[in-house]
Design an enzyme around this catalytic site. Structure first.
Site, PDB file in Angstrom:
ATOM      1  N   SER A 244       0.832  -1.043  -0.023  1.00 28.93           N
ATOM      2  CA  SER A 244       0.133  -0.020   0.045  1.00 28.93           C
ATOM      3  C   SER A 244       0.805   1.252   0.098  1.00 28.93           C
ATOM      4  O   SER A 244       2.085   0.926   0.233  1.00 28.93           O
ATOM      5  CB  SER A 244      -0.870   0.111   1.294  1.00 28.93           C
ATOM      6  OG  SER A 244      -0.078   0.188   2.564  1.00 28.93           O
ATOM      7  N   LYS A 245       0.270   2.395  -0.102  1.00 30.18           N
ATOM      8  CA  LYS A 245       0.896   3.776  -0.121  1.00 30.18           C
ATOM      9  C   LYS A 245       1.847   3.755   1.008  1.00 30.18           C
ATOM     10  O   LYS A 245       2.935   4.577   0.764  1.00 30.18           O
ATOM     11  CB  LYS A 245      -0.112   4.877   0.041  1.00 30.18           C
ATOM     12  CG  LYS A 245      -0.699   5.134  -1.062  1.00 30.18           C
ATOM     13  CD  LYS A 245      -1.591   6.454  -1.064  1.00 30.18           C
ATOM     14  CE  LYS A 245      -2.393   6.797  -2.414  1.00 30.18           C
ATOM     15  NZ  LYS A 245      -3.506   7.348  -2.237  1.00 30.18           N
ATOM     16  N   ARG A 246       1.755   3.282   2.172  1.00 31.62           N
ATOM     17  CA  ARG A 246       2.599   3.134   3.150  1.00 31.62           C
ATOM     18  C   ARG A 246       4.262   2.851   2.661  1.00 31.62           C
ATOM     19  O   ARG A 246       5.198   3.188   3.402  1.00 31.62           O
ATOM     20  CB  ARG A 246       2.428   2.385   4.333  1.00 31.62           C
ATOM     21  CG  ARG A 246       1.200   3.097   5.194  1.00 31.62           C
ATOM     22  CD  ARG A 246       0.994   2.126   6.361  1.00 31.62           C
ATOM     23  NE  ARG A 246       0.577   0.750   5.944  1.00 31.62           N
ATOM     24  CZ  ARG A 246       0.963  -0.197   6.383  1.00 31.62           C
ATOM     25  NH1 ARG A 246       2.208  -0.297   6.946  1.00 31.62           N
ATOM     26  NH2 ARG A 246       0.556  -1.378   6.103  1.00 31.62           N
ATOM     27  N   HIS A 247       3.934   1.757   1.656  1.00 33.88           N
ATOM     28  CA  HIS A 247       5.202   1.082   1.252  1.00 33.88           C
ATOM     29  C   HIS A 247       6.091   2.010  -0.030  1.00 33.88           C
ATOM     30  O   HIS A 247       7.072   1.636  -0.155  1.00 33.88           O
ATOM     31  CB  HIS A 247       5.093  -0.236   0.866  1.00 33.88           C
ATOM     32  CG  HIS A 247       4.397  -0.850   2.033  1.00 33.88           C
ATOM     33  ND1 HIS A 247       3.237  -1.637   1.835  1.00 33.88           N
ATOM     34  CD2 HIS A 247       4.978  -1.562   3.038  1.00 33.88           C
ATOM     35  CE1 HIS A 247       2.818  -2.207   2.961  1.00 33.88           C
ATOM     36  NE2 HIS A 247       3.730  -2.245   3.600  1.00 33.88           N
TER      37      HIS A 247
END
Ligand code: GLU
Length: 474
Positions: A244-247
């Protein structure tokens, strides 16, 4: 409503829900289906699952088309839109109602909540309790249509990736096929679509594995043969949670905008869930020739942006310079550079394509070719633009001024002449010239760089370096 189908023709599909960008995980599913269809000389169908009217947008649909086109994924049929197929769903609903495989249900949301709570209180699964199952209600406003699911027995998903997965029918409940507003549920619409589009191979993310037994029950109620199912493990981030965007960047368009090549992206995403011995680099054509379902892995792949970057560099290196002209142009344009002379751009790319990891990096590295004024890197100028090289630069300038042609061979002769006159080795001359022409200590070969920059600009850059050294002397 019987359908004729060539039994050996593989038909796959990609049915995105247009509620945002195209996630690389979904793109991988699209790629698997597309490659398999191409490999088997089958058909690949594109279908837009837009029944979630609140969340589906035209912009998301366009973004998906753009991303697929960029990846080079073409479709043989479609795009179909589910919202334009309501009549078809209704026809099949009628059929299920007539054959007693479906029924109208008028239980209110409060009643449903109450029956779920009751089931949970006695340790059961929260499911519909069948209140309307045998009432034979007819259509009324607010009624939903439910499948009359088997109350006992098992439903087995024969998954080409995961193997057999068995579900107890008493856990599947009489799920909804059509909501009270006439919009079909995902599970119903997807079966009717796959069936009527003659899709016989369904490869999708394993977040859908719990839906498959429900879909199988619908196929069975319609007395329709099942497609082959394969559920692909999700793409994970480095912490093993769903990517996800966190990565990092998760949309296909983000990678396009960062300067990745579609073939590199395709190669990387395929390899993330499929293997062919230990081969890492594949051209698009190679993938079409060797891709199979047997070697899709059972364990989830972790998205590794460093690996993708390295693979992108390999693909850039393997692509002929002429083929990089078009993809590179937007990155130059972003930097205010537009080039009419594509032969010149090919020459520039040839000097850079073995040393650039992305097109963005390549455009950045190409800037010195076009600059009106070269800015020196401080360290580079300090180290190389020194009084000791002033004579050499002046002699070289004099040589260049007399040259008619500025080819690499002729330039090499000019450098040689200055080496002879000064007793300096090539490196001692080339490095200050490199700083004078590019501002940096690292660049492609000095003869190529000089030839491409061209006589007029080379002369004015050398004159500037000479002035710089003289100013330093004062
Ligand atoms: N619209 C669904 C999704 O995007 C499709 C799932 C399927 O392949 O059946 O998740």
């Amino acid at each position: 409503m019987q359908m004729e189908m060539r039994s050996d023709l593989i038909v796959t599909r990609f049915p995105p829900s247009p509620t945002g960008f195209l996630h690389v995980g979904n793109a991988r599913t699209a790629i698997f289906n597309w490659l398999y269809a191409r490999r088997m000389k089958g058909k690949f169908v594109l279908r837009i699952e837009d029944t979630d009217i609140e969340r589906s947008t035209r912009q998301a649909i366009d973004t998906i088309f753009e991303a697929l086109e960029w990846l080079g994924i073409d479709w043989d049929e479609g795009p179909y839109y589910q919202t334009k197929r309501l009549d078809i769903y209704n026809r099949y609903l009628e059929r299920l109602l007539d054959s007693g495989h479906a029924y109208y249900c008028t239980c209110s949301p409060d009643e449903i909540t109450a029956m779920r709570e009751k089931a949970m209180a006695t340790g059961g699964k929260p499911k519909y309790d069948g209140t309307c199952r045998d009432k034979e209600l007819s259509k009324t406003s607010g009624a939903v249509i439910r499948l009359k699911a088997p109350l006992s027995g098992t439903t087995v998903v024969e998954d080409v990736i995961k193997g057999s997965i068995m579900f107890q029918n008493d856990e599947l409940d009489d799920f909804i096929l059509c909501r009270s507003d006439g919009i079909p549920t995902y599970n119903f619409a997807v079966v009717i679509d796959d069936m009527t589009m003659q899709v016989n191979t369904v490869i999708r993310g394993d977040d859908h594995v719990m839906n498959t037994p429900k879909q199988i029950l619908i196929y069975k109620a319609l007395d329709c043969p099942l497609p082959v199912f394969g559920h692909v493990p999700m793409v994970l981030g480095t912490d093993k949670s769903r990517f996800s965007k966190r990565h990092g960047a998760v949309s296909v368009s983000a990678y396009r905008d960062m300067g990745y090549l579609p073939d590199a992206m395709l190669n990387y995403l395929v390899r993330l869930g499929w293997s062919h011995g230990d081969q890492e680099f594949f051209t698009r054509q190679e993938l079409i020739e060797v891709f199979d379902l047997e070697h899709i892995g059972r364990s989830a792949g972790v998205f590794d942006s460093e690996k993708l970057l390295a693979l992108n560099a390999d693909h850039i290196r393997a692509t002929p310079a002429e083929k990089l002209v078009e993809p590179l142009e937007p990155f130059l344009k972003r930097r205010g550079i537009s080039i009419e002379d594509s032969d010149l751009l090919v020459k520039i790319i040839e000097t850079l394509h073995a040393r650039s990891k992305t097109l963005d990096e390549m455009a950045e590295s190409a800037l010195f070719y076009f600059a009106d004024e070269i800015e020196y890197e401080e360290k580079a100028a300090k180290k190389f633009l020194k009084p000791a090289v002033l004579d050499a630069l002046q002699l070289l300038l004099a040589q260049f001024e007399t040259l008619q042609s500025f080819s690499e061979e002729i330039l090499e002769t000019a450098f040689k002449a200055v080496m002879d006159q000064t007793g300096l080795k090539l490196g001692k001359i080339a490095q200050p010239v490199r700083v004078a022409l590019t501002g940096k200590t690292a660049s492609p070969g000095i003869f190529e760089v000089t030839a491409i920059i061209g006589k007029d600009k080379v002369i004015s850059r050398l004159q500037k370096a000479i002035r710089y050294i003289k100013d330093r002397e004062d």
